[in-house]
Design a protein around this motif. Sequence first.
Motif, PDB file in Angstrom:
ATOM      1  N   CYS A  49     -15.984   6.174 -19.790  1.00 47.21           N
ATOM      2  CA  CYS A  49     -16.711   6.033 -18.534  1.00 47.21           C
ATOM      3  C   CYS A  49     -16.637   4.591 -18.052  1.00 47.21           C
ATOM      4  O   CYS A  49     -16.241   3.693 -18.788  1.00 47.21           O
ATOM      5  CB  CYS A  49     -18.174   6.460 -18.684  1.00 47.21           C
ATOM      6  N   GLY A  50     -17.022   4.403 -16.808  1.00 47.97           N
ATOM      7  CA  GLY A  50     -17.128   3.064 -16.266  1.00 47.97           C
ATOM      8  C   GLY A  50     -16.304   2.836 -15.006  1.00 47.97           C
ATOM      9  O   GLY A  50     -15.200   3.359 -14.862  1.00 47.97           O
ATOM     10  N   GLU A  51     -16.883   2.075 -14.091  1.00 48.15           N
ATOM     11  CA  GLU A  51     -16.233   1.685 -12.848  1.00 48.15           C
ATOM     12  C   GLU A  51     -16.546   0.221 -12.577  1.00 48.15           C
ATOM     13  O   GLU A  51     -17.558  -0.303 -13.035  1.00 48.15           O
ATOM     14  CB  GLU A  51     -16.749   2.510 -11.665  1.00 48.15           C
ATOM     15  N   VAL A  52     -15.664  -0.420 -11.814  1.00 48.28           N
ATOM     16  CA  VAL A  52     -15.898  -1.780 -11.358  1.00 48.28           C
ATOM     17  C   VAL A  52     -15.710  -1.787  -9.850  1.00 48.28           C
ATOM     18  O   VAL A  52     -14.725  -1.258  -9.339  1.00 48.28           O
ATOM     19  CB  VAL A  52     -14.937  -2.788 -12.024  1.00 48.28           C
ATOM     20  N   GLU A  53     -16.666  -2.365  -9.152  1.00 49.91           N
ATOM     21  CA  GLU A  53     -16.592  -2.476  -7.693  1.00 49.91           C
ATOM     22  C   GLU A  53     -16.054  -3.856  -7.334  1.00 49.91           C
ATOM     23  O   GLU A  53     -16.547  -4.868  -7.829  1.00 49.91           O
ATOM     24  CB  GLU A  53     -17.978  -2.289  -7.067  1.00 49.91           C
ATOM     25  N   ILE A  54     -15.009  -3.862  -6.488  1.00 54.60           N
ATOM     26  CA  ILE A  54     -14.408  -5.121  -6.059  1.00 54.60           C
ATOM     27  C   ILE A  54     -14.190  -5.107  -4.549  1.00 54.60           C
ATOM     28  O   ILE A  54     -14.297  -4.061  -3.905  1.00 54.60           O
ATOM     29  CB  ILE A  54     -13.053  -5.406  -6.761  1.00 54.60           C
ATOM     30  N   GLN A  55     -13.863  -6.268  -4.009  1.00 55.91           N
ATOM     31  CA  GLN A  55     -13.445  -6.400  -2.613  1.00 55.91           C
ATOM     32  C   GLN A  55     -12.299  -7.399  -2.587  1.00 55.91           C
ATOM     33  O   GLN A  55     -12.345  -8.423  -3.279  1.00 55.91           O
ATOM     34  CB  GLN A  55     -14.596  -6.902  -1.748  1.00 55.91           C
ATOM     35  N   ILE A  56     -11.245  -7.100  -1.809  1.00 56.21           N
ATOM     36  CA  ILE A  56     -10.119  -8.021  -1.710  1.00 56.21           C
ATOM     37  C   ILE A  56      -9.949  -8.516  -0.279  1.00 56.21           C
ATOM     38  O   ILE A  56     -10.309  -7.826   0.677  1.00 56.21           O
ATOM     39  CB  ILE A  56      -8.797  -7.401  -2.224  1.00 56.21           C
ATOM     40  N   LYS A  57      -9.404  -9.739  -0.173  1.00 53.73           N
ATOM     41  CA  LYS A  57      -9.137 -10.350   1.130  1.00 53.73           C
ATOM     42  C   LYS A  57      -7.927 -11.258   0.993  1.00 53.73           C
ATOM     43  O   LYS A  57      -7.817 -12.017   0.029  1.00 53.73           O
ATOM     44  CB  LYS A  57     -10.362 -11.150   1.582  1.00 53.73           C
ATOM     45  N   TRP A  58      -7.001 -11.182   1.951  1.00 52.45           N
ATOM     46  CA  TRP A  58      -5.783 -11.986   1.952  1.00 52.45           C
ATOM     47  C   TRP A  58      -6.056 -13.340   2.592  1.00 52.45           C
ATOM     48  O   TRP A  58      -6.778 -13.436   3.586  1.00 52.45           O
ATOM     49  CB  TRP A  58      -4.682 -11.275   2.729  1.00 52.45           C
ATOM     50  N   ILE A  59      -5.443 -14.386   2.026  1.00 59.75           N
ATOM     51  CA  ILE A  59      -5.555 -15.734   2.581  1.00 59.75           C
ATOM     52  C   ILE A  59      -4.137 -16.269   2.775  1.00 59.75           C
ATOM     53  O   ILE A  59      -3.375 -16.376   1.810  1.00 59.75           O
ATOM     54  CB  ILE A  59      -6.339 -16.668   1.635  1.00 59.75           C
ATOM     55  N   ASN A  60      -3.777 -16.576   4.014  1.00 61.05           N
ATOM     56  CA  ASN A  60      -2.479 -17.193   4.280  1.00 61.05           C
ATOM     57  C   ASN A  60      -2.517 -18.646   3.851  1.00 61.05           C
ATOM     58  O   ASN A  60      -3.523 -19.329   4.017  1.00 61.05           O
ATOM     59  CB  ASN A  60      -2.135 -17.097   5.766  1.00 61.05           C
ATOM     60  N   VAL A  61      -1.402 -19.113   3.303  1.00 63.43           N
ATOM     61  CA  VAL A  61      -1.307 -20.485   2.817  1.00 63.43           C
ATOM     62  C   VAL A  61      -0.218 -21.208   3.611  1.00 63.43           C
ATOM     63  O   VAL A  61       0.927 -20.755   3.624  1.00 63.43           O
ATOM     64  CB  VAL A  61      -0.955 -20.504   1.314  1.00 63.43           C
ATOM     65  N   PRO A  62      -0.555 -22.320   4.277  1.00 65.39           N
ATOM     66  CA  PRO A  62       0.475 -23.088   4.974  1.00 65.39           C
ATOM     67  C   PRO A  62       1.561 -23.538   3.994  1.00 65.39           C
ATOM     68  O   PRO A  62       1.266 -23.958   2.883  1.00 65.39           O
ATOM     69  CB  PRO A  62      -0.287 -24.295   5.529  1.00 65.39           C
ATOM     70  N   GLY A  63       2.812 -23.371   4.385  1.00 67.71           N
ATOM     71  CA  GLY A  63       3.926 -23.777   3.542  1.00 67.71           C
ATOM     72  C   GLY A  63       4.401 -22.699   2.588  1.00 67.71           C
ATOM     73  O   GLY A  63       5.355 -22.908   1.855  1.00 67.71           O
ATOM     74  N   SER A  64       3.736 -21.546   2.588  1.00 72.42           N
ATOM     75  CA  SER A  64       4.170 -20.452   1.716  1.00 72.42           C
ATOM     76  C   SER A  64       5.100 -19.519   2.490  1.00 72.42           C
ATOM     77  O   SER A  64       5.241 -19.629   3.700  1.00 72.42           O
ATOM     78  CB  SER A  64       2.961 -19.674   1.190  1.00 72.42           C
ATOM     79  N   LYS A  65       5.716 -18.573   1.773  1.00 78.58           N
ATOM     80  CA  LYS A  65       6.581 -17.580   2.412  1.00 78.58           C
ATOM     81  C   LYS A  65       5.802 -16.758   3.436  1.00 78.58           C
ATOM     82  O   LYS A  65       6.310 -16.424   4.484  1.00 78.58           O
ATOM     83  CB  LYS A  65       7.158 -16.618   1.378  1.00 78.58           C
ATOM     84  N   GLY A  66       4.587 -16.401   3.086  1.00 76.42           N
ATOM     85  CA  GLY A  66       3.760 -15.570   3.953  1.00 76.42           C
ATOM     86  C   GLY A  66       4.235 -14.131   3.994  1.00 76.42           C
ATOM     87  O   GLY A  66       5.210 -13.744   3.356  1.00 76.42           O
ATOM     88  N   LEU A  67       3.540 -13.320   4.781  1.00 75.63           N
ATOM     89  CA  LEU A  67       3.887 -11.914   4.963  1.00 75.63           C
ATOM     90  C   LEU A  67       4.678 -11.778   6.259  1.00 75.63           C
ATOM     91  O   LEU A  67       4.413 -12.471   7.233  1.00 75.63           O
ATOM     92  CB  LEU A  67       2.623 -11.051   5.060  1.00 75.63           C
ATOM     93  N   GLN A  68       5.628 -10.862   6.268  1.00 72.53           N
ATOM     94  CA  GLN A  68       6.364 -10.570   7.490  1.00 72.53           C
ATOM     95  C   GLN A  68       5.462  -9.676   8.349  1.00 72.53           C
ATOM     96  O   GLN A  68       5.153  -8.563   7.965  1.00 72.53           O
ATOM     97  CB  GLN A  68       7.684  -9.860   7.174  1.00 72.53           C
ATOM     98  N   ILE A  69       5.035 -10.195   9.506  1.00 73.12           N
ATOM     99  CA  ILE A  69       4.134  -9.453  10.395  1.00 73.12           C
ATOM    100  C   ILE A  69       4.975  -8.692  11.415  1.00 73.12           C
ATOM    101  O   ILE A  69       5.894  -9.236  12.015  1.00 73.12           O
ATOM    102  CB  ILE A  69       3.152 -10.397  11.125  1.00 73.12           C
ATOM    103  N   ASP A  70       4.623  -7.414  11.623  1.00 72.14           N
ATOM    104  CA  ASP A  70       5.296  -6.591  12.616  1.00 72.14           C
ATOM    105  C   ASP A  70       4.671  -6.875  13.987  1.00 72.14           C
ATOM    106  O   ASP A  70       3.616  -6.356  14.305  1.00 72.14           O
ATOM    107  CB  ASP A  70       5.147  -5.113  12.247  1.00 72.14           C
ATOM    108  N   SER A  71       5.317  -7.707  14.765  1.00 74.50           N
ATOM    109  CA  SER A  71       4.746  -8.109  16.059  1.00 74.50           C
ATOM    110  C   SER A  71       4.782  -6.976  17.087  1.00 74.50           C
ATOM    111  O   SER A  71       4.077  -7.026  18.077  1.00 74.50           O
ATOM    112  CB  SER A  71       5.498  -9.325  16.606  1.00 74.50           C
ATOM    113  N   SER A  72       5.539  -5.907  16.839  1.00 74.15           N
ATOM    114  CA  SER A  72       5.607  -4.813  17.808  1.00 74.15           C
ATOM    115  C   SER A  72       4.369  -3.933  17.771  1.00 74.15           C
ATOM    116  O   SER A  72       4.105  -3.199  18.714  1.00 74.15           O
ATOM    117  CB  SER A  72       6.839  -3.951  17.541  1.00 74.15           C
ATOM    118  N   SER A  73       3.566  -3.989  16.696  1.00 80.84           N
ATOM    119  CA  SER A  73       2.393  -3.132  16.595  1.00 80.84           C
ATOM    120  C   SER A  73       1.114  -3.787  17.081  1.00 80.84           C
ATOM    121  O   SER A  73       0.085  -3.169  17.144  1.00 80.84           O
ATOM    122  CB  SER A  73       2.201  -2.659  15.147  1.00 80.84           C
TER     123      SER A  73
END
Length: 165
Positions: A140-164
Amino acid sequence: MENILGLLRIRVIRGVNLAGRDLGGSDPYVVLRIRPVKNNNNPEWNEELTLSITDLDVPIKLEVFDKDTFTKDDRLGDADIDIKPYIEILRMGLENLPNGCVVKRVQPNRTNCLADESHMVWNNGEITQGMHLRLRNMKCGEVEIQIKWINVPGSKGLQIDSSSS
């Protein structure tokens, strides 16, 4: 820094119905260096940590242990944090949504560790995802979490779909 795609902030909120391993309960902690909560099978951690993400295909492993003083810590279970559905939504480049807008729902299935439906929510220009993760390798057992993305200047970053947007 060039290999980093960004940072992922994980808030470990609480554990629910964790297995008792000691007399009177457990002293659970999450292996991501969250402090142990003494003698409690329903601990409230409410702590954050930030991980650098270099590979979106590798799930993040969360492990829960019972802190012991004189013997090896007891394992209370583990779960994978699947960030792929979250990253897909981030890549859509959504903007100007009303606060509290649920952007996507993810259902529990055999390939994820979700114990309940997970929501991605837009608030104040950010998308967060809350998850209740069912621990594997324990009764038994569960863990509750929350996630959030943080962009970092100078990193590769995520490819954003600008058409959407």
